[in-house]
Motif scaffolding. Sequence first.
Motif, PDB file in Angstrom:
ATOM      1  N   LEU A 185      -6.087   0.816   2.377  1.00 26.06           N
ATOM      2  CA  LEU A 185      -4.852   1.843   1.513  1.00 26.06           C
ATOM      3  C   LEU A 185      -3.884   2.736   3.183  1.00 26.06           C
ATOM      4  O   LEU A 185      -4.719   2.953   4.142  1.00 26.06           O
ATOM      5  CB  LEU A 185      -5.959   3.256   1.211  1.00 26.06           C
ATOM      6  N   GLY A 186      -2.878   3.051   2.655  1.00 24.37           N
ATOM      7  CA  GLY A 186      -2.417   3.579   3.450  1.00 24.37           C
ATOM      8  C   GLY A 186      -2.587   5.293   3.054  1.00 24.37           C
ATOM      9  O   GLY A 186      -3.943   5.635   2.714  1.00 24.37           O
ATOM     10  N   LEU A 187      -1.888   5.823   4.568  1.00 21.72           N
ATOM     11  CA  LEU A 187      -2.453   7.487   4.491  1.00 21.72           C
ATOM     12  C   LEU A 187      -2.008   8.335   3.439  1.00 21.72           C
ATOM     13  O   LEU A 187      -2.964   8.949   3.210  1.00 21.72           O
ATOM     14  CB  LEU A 187      -2.270   7.548   5.848  1.00 21.72           C
ATOM     15  N   SER A 188      -1.068   8.198   2.488  1.00 22.28           N
ATOM     16  CA  SER A 188      -1.021   8.701   1.951  1.00 22.28           C
ATOM     17  C   SER A 188      -1.631   8.646   0.873  1.00 22.28           C
ATOM     18  O   SER A 188      -2.036   9.849  -0.364  1.00 22.28           O
ATOM     19  CB  SER A 188       0.987   8.370   1.262  1.00 22.28           C
ATOM     20  N   ALA A 189      -2.150   7.682   0.530  1.00 19.41           N
ATOM     21  CA  ALA A 189      -2.602   7.187  -0.433  1.00 19.41           C
ATOM     22  C   ALA A 189      -4.517   7.576  -0.631  1.00 19.41           C
ATOM     23  O   ALA A 189      -4.953   8.079  -1.044  1.00 19.41           O
ATOM     24  CB  ALA A 189      -3.072   5.402  -1.215  1.00 19.41           C
ATOM     25  N   ILE A 190      -4.601   7.768   0.384  1.00 16.10           N
ATOM     26  CA  ILE A 190      -6.347   8.277   1.317  1.00 16.10           C
ATOM     27  C   ILE A 190      -6.119   9.759   0.949  1.00 16.10           C
ATOM     28  O   ILE A 190      -6.927   9.935   0.349  1.00 16.10           O
ATOM     29  CB  ILE A 190      -6.293   8.153   3.131  1.00 16.10           C
ATOM     30  N   ALA A 191      -4.703  10.139   1.008  1.00 18.56           N
ATOM     31  CA  ALA A 191      -5.037  11.572   0.965  1.00 18.56           C
ATOM     32  C   ALA A 191      -4.915  12.352  -0.474  1.00 18.56           C
ATOM     33  O   ALA A 191      -5.560  12.764  -1.107  1.00 18.56           O
ATOM     34  CB  ALA A 191      -3.145  12.060   1.755  1.00 18.56           C
ATOM     35  N   GLU A 192      -4.211  11.483  -1.643  1.00 17.30           N
ATOM     36  CA  GLU A 192      -4.884  11.605  -2.596  1.00 17.30           C
ATOM     37  C   GLU A 192      -5.973  11.596  -3.934  1.00 17.30           C
ATOM     38  O   GLU A 192      -6.096  11.922  -4.444  1.00 17.30           O
ATOM     39  CB  GLU A 192      -3.785  10.406  -3.617  1.00 17.30           C
ATOM     40  N   VAL A 193      -6.580  10.209  -2.833  1.00 21.15           N
ATOM     41  CA  VAL A 193      -8.008   9.737  -2.809  1.00 21.15           C
ATOM     42  C   VAL A 193      -8.939  10.992  -2.877  1.00 21.15           C
ATOM     43  O   VAL A 193      -9.323  11.113  -3.079  1.00 21.15           O
ATOM     44  CB  VAL A 193      -8.337   8.617  -2.473  1.00 21.15           C
TER      45      VAL A 193
END
Length: 249
Positions: free
Chosen positions: A60-68
Motif C-alpha cells: 500500500l502507498g502512504l495515502s492508502a495507509i492513511a485511509e486504512v
Amino acid sequence: MEWSIQEIARRAGTTSRTLRHYGDLGLLEPSRVGTNGYRYYGPQALVRLQRILLLRELGLGLSAIAEVLEGQRDTTAALRTHLGLLERERERIERQIASVRTTLHKTERGEQLMPEEVLDGFDHTRYQQEVTERWGRDAYRRSDQWWRSLSEVRRREFLAEQTGIAKDFAQALKEGLAADSDVTQSIVRRQYEWLSTFDAPSKCHFIGLGEMYAADERFTATYDQHGAGTAVFIRDAMRVYGERHLADD
C-alpha cells in the motif's frame, strides 16, 4: 518508556528522515518533542509504526495507509487482521521453502522435477479451488483474467473503494440503522455495483457472498476491523437487497 527517533529508526531498519516524513503526513506523530527538537516515541507510537510497516509490506502507498489507519481505530481488531495476513503469508513462504528444498534434493540426486512441486507457493491462485467449488471453473477463469488485466494503481483503487464501503456499513451499524433501512440499502447498492465492476452477481450469488462474509473468518476479520458485528450486518443487508431487487437465477 520512550525511545529516540534514531533508536526507533535503527530498530525498524529505516531512517530518521523517513519517520519525520511519516510525522509530517500525520501518519506517525511522536509521543513528544524535546526542547532540543528531538522526537521521542512511546509504546502507542511503536504499535502504530508496526501497523504502517505491515501495510507497506502489503504494497500500500502512504495515502492508502492513511485511509486504512483512519478506518481501523480499534487497534486490537486491526492487529488481529494483520496477524491473520502474516500467518497466511508465513504459510505461503513455508510452502516456498519446502518447494526449494525439494528442487535442491531432486536436482542433486538427478531425479525428475514436477511442476506442482517446483512452483508450489509461488502462485497467486491459492483460492482457485475454493472459488471453483463455490461458483464453477468458468467463474474463476474470468475473475482471474480480469484481475490480471488491472494495473497496480487500479487494483489499489478497487480495494480502497471496498474499504470505504465497509466503513460506511460499520458507521450505519454504529448509528443503530436497520439492515433494511434506506440508508443501509443505499450502501448495499454500492456494494453490488462494486462487485458488478467485474461481473454482476445473480441473486443467489450475491446473497451467498453475504453469507460467506459472516461465515468465513477471513472475511469476518476484514469487515469487523471497522466495528464488531459489521460482517453479520452486511450479510443481513445483502440478503434484503437481493430479495428486493435481484431476479432468481
